[in-house]
Design a protein around this motif. Sequence first.
Motif, mmCIF file in Angstrom:
data_model
loop_
_atom_site.group_PDB
_atom_site.id
_atom_site.type_symbol
_atom_site.label_atom_id
_atom_site.label_comp_id
_atom_site.label_asym_id
_atom_site.label_seq_id
_atom_site.Cartn_x
_atom_site.Cartn_y
_atom_site.Cartn_z
ATOM 1 N N PHE A 1 25.231 26.348 43.277
ATOM 2 C CA PHE A 1 26.259 27.356 43.532
ATOM 3 C C PHE A 1 27.063 27.740 42.288
ATOM 4 C CE2 PHE A 1 25.734 25.193 47.679
ATOM 5 C CZ PHE A 1 25.353 26.293 48.448
ATOM 6 N N LYS A 2 26.558 27.376 41.108
ATOM 7 C CA LYS A 2 27.322 27.645 39.881
ATOM 8 C C LYS A 2 27.567 29.130 39.661
ATOM 9 C CE LYS A 2 23.346 27.720 36.693
ATOM 10 N NZ LYS A 2 22.325 27.788 37.719
ATOM 11 N N ASP A 3 26.619 29.968 40.097
ATOM 12 C CA ASP A 3 26.782 31.411 39.907
ATOM 13 C C ASP A 3 27.873 31.997 40.801
ATOM 14 O OD1 ASP A 3 24.776 31.446 38.004
ATOM 15 O OD2 ASP A 3 23.198 31.853 39.484
ATOM 16 N N GLN A 4 28.216 31.289 41.872
ATOM 17 C CA GLN A 4 29.244 31.787 42.779
ATOM 18 C C GLN A 4 30.652 31.517 42.265
ATOM 19 O OE1 GLN A 4 28.652 30.470 46.798
ATOM 20 N NE2 GLN A 4 26.499 31.083 46.847
ATOM 21 N N ILE A 5 30.765 30.616 41.276
ATOM 22 C CA ILE A 5 32.082 30.284 40.737
ATOM 23 C C ILE A 5 32.723 31.512 40.119
ATOM 24 C CG2 ILE A 5 33.313 28.923 38.999
ATOM 25 C CD1 ILE A 5 31.267 26.726 39.413
ATOM 26 N N ARG A 6 31.938 32.273 39.357
ATOM 27 C CA ARG A 6 32.473 33.488 38.724
ATOM 28 C C ARG A 6 32.934 34.487 39.788
ATOM 29 N NH1 ARG A 6 31.742 36.637 33.858
ATOM 30 N NH2 ARG A 6 32.017 38.846 34.362
ATOM 31 N N GLU A 7 32.122 34.656 40.849
ATOM 32 C CA GLU A 7 32.471 35.605 41.902
ATOM 33 C C GLU A 7 33.768 35.195 42.599
ATOM 34 O OE1 GLU A 7 29.198 35.909 44.554
ATOM 35 O OE2 GLU A 7 27.751 36.451 43.000
ATOM 36 N N VAL A 8 33.911 33.897 42.874
ATOM 37 C CA VAL A 8 35.120 33.402 43.543
ATOM 38 C C VAL A 8 36.333 33.615 42.652
ATOM 39 C CG1 VAL A 8 36.309 31.314 44.337
ATOM 40 C CG2 VAL A 8 33.920 31.715 44.976
ATOM 41 N N PHE A 9 36.189 33.277 41.370
ATOM 42 C CA PHE A 9 37.322 33.436 40.460
ATOM 43 C C PHE A 9 37.691 34.907 40.283
ATOM 44 C CE2 PHE A 9 38.983 34.205 36.185
ATOM 45 C CZ PHE A 9 40.136 33.438 36.251
ATOM 46 N N GLU A 10 36.671 35.765 40.145
ATOM 47 C CA GLU A 10 36.940 37.191 39.954
ATOM 48 C C GLU A 10 37.673 37.780 41.161
ATOM 49 O OE1 GLU A 10 34.585 41.241 38.510
ATOM 50 O OE2 GLU A 10 33.463 39.436 39.012
ATOM 51 N N LYS A 11 37.245 37.401 42.359
ATOM 52 C CA LYS A 11 37.907 37.903 43.568
ATOM 53 C C LYS A 11 39.348 37.402 43.633
ATOM 54 C CE LYS A 11 37.366 38.278 48.583
ATOM 55 N NZ LYS A 11 38.801 38.038 48.855
ATOM 56 N N SER A 12 39.542 36.121 43.312
ATOM 57 C CA SER A 12 40.883 35.549 43.350
ATOM 58 C C SER A 12 41.787 36.208 42.319
ATOM 59 C CB SER A 12 40.813 34.037 43.077
ATOM 60 O OG SER A 12 40.046 33.389 44.057
ATOM 61 N N PHE A 13 41.238 36.473 41.141
ATOM 62 C CA PHE A 13 42.032 37.107 40.082
ATOM 63 C C PHE A 13 42.408 38.533 40.477
ATOM 64 C CE2 PHE A 13 43.014 39.090 36.079
ATOM 65 C CZ PHE A 13 43.647 38.079 35.352
ATOM 66 N N ASN A 14 41.443 39.259 41.036
ATOM 67 C CA ASN A 14 41.729 40.637 41.468
ATOM 68 C C ASN A 14 42.770 40.671 42.582
ATOM 69 O OD1 ASN A 14 39.934 41.781 39.639
ATOM 70 N ND2 ASN A 14 38.209 41.702 41.069
ATOM 71 N N ASP A 15 42.709 39.719 43.501
ATOM 72 C CA ASP A 15 43.711 39.638 44.572
ATOM 73 C C ASP A 15 45.097 39.370 43.994
ATOM 74 O OD1 ASP A 15 41.803 40.093 46.474
ATOM 75 O OD2 ASP A 15 41.527 37.978 47.007
ATOM 76 N N THR A 16 45.142 38.508 42.989
ATOM 77 C CA THR A 16 46.421 38.189 42.355
ATOM 78 C C THR A 16 46.969 39.391 41.608
ATOM 79 O OG1 THR A 16 45.648 35.911 42.075
ATOM 80 C CG2 THR A 16 47.614 36.543 40.857
ATOM 81 N N MET A 17 46.096 40.142 40.951
ATOM 82 C CA MET A 17 46.526 41.360 40.265
ATOM 83 C C MET A 17 47.092 42.372 41.262
ATOM 84 S SD MET A 17 43.575 42.056 37.371
ATOM 85 C CE MET A 17 44.283 43.656 36.992
ATOM 86 N N ALA A 18 46.403 42.535 42.382
ATOM 87 C CA ALA A 18 46.840 43.513 43.383
ATOM 88 C C ALA A 18 48.205 43.160 43.956
ATOM 89 C CB ALA A 18 45.812 43.601 44.508
#
Length: 234
Positions: free
Chosen positions: A107-124
Motif C-alpha cells: 500500500f506504499k503508493d496509497q500513502i501519497r494519495e492519502v497525504f495529498e487528500k489530507s493536505f488539500n482538505d486542510t488547505m480548503a
Amino acid sequence: MAVEGAMKCVKYLMFIFNFLFWVSGIALIVIGILVQTKLNGTLHITSVTASGAPIVIIIVGVVINFVAFFGCCGAWKENYCMVTTFAVLLILIFIVEIAAAIAGYIFKDQIREVFEKSFNDTMANYNKTGNAVNIDELQKQFRCCGSTSYRDWLTILNNTVPDSCCKNETQNCGKTPTPNKVYEEGCVNVINTWLKNNIVIVAGVALGIALFQLLGIIFACVLMKGIRSGYEVM
C-alpha cells in the motif's frame, strides 16, 4: 556443571535482552504519541489508515512492555510457563511485524494519495480555527507551498498565499506572490521525496529490531529447554 553455567549465561542474557526490549517498547509509545500529536496538529486527516498508524505504534509499544514483563519474570524465576508465554508472544509480534511490512510495501503508493487528500482538505479549511497555524508550520518546516505549487493557494486566498510560503517571511509578504519570493514546489512532492529518502533508514531499523527479536526467541527456547531438563541455572 558446564551445562549449568551455560544456562546461567543464557538466563542473564535473556534478562538483559528483555530490559532492552522494554526500553524499545517505551520508545515506541513515545514515538507513537509524538506522531499522533503531529498528525492531529498539522493536517486534517480523514483516512482511518493514516490516523490509525500512530495508534498502532502505541499499542505495539504497550504489548512489547507486557511481553518483556513475562520474559524478565520468567527468566529470573526460571518459570517454564512464563518463558514459554514470552516466546509465543514474541513470535506472534514478529509475525505481525512481517505482515505489517508486507502490507506497507503493498500500500506504499496509497500513502501519497492519502497525504495529498489530507493536505488539500486542510488547505480548503485554511481560515478555520487552528488550520492556518498547522499548515503554516508544515510549509515552513519543509520549505514548500501549496499542494502541487504555490498557485494552488491563489484560488483559495484570492490571488494571495500564506506568509509561510515566503522565502523571507515578513508580514503580508504573501499578498504579492512571485516565483522569486515564495517557495514554488508543492508540499506533497517535497514530503513524498522526504519519505522516500528516509524509508531506507526506517527499513534498516525495522530489520535490526526483527533480528533482535529473533535473538530473544532463541534465548527463550534455549532457556525453556534448560528449565524443562531440570538444570539449575542459579
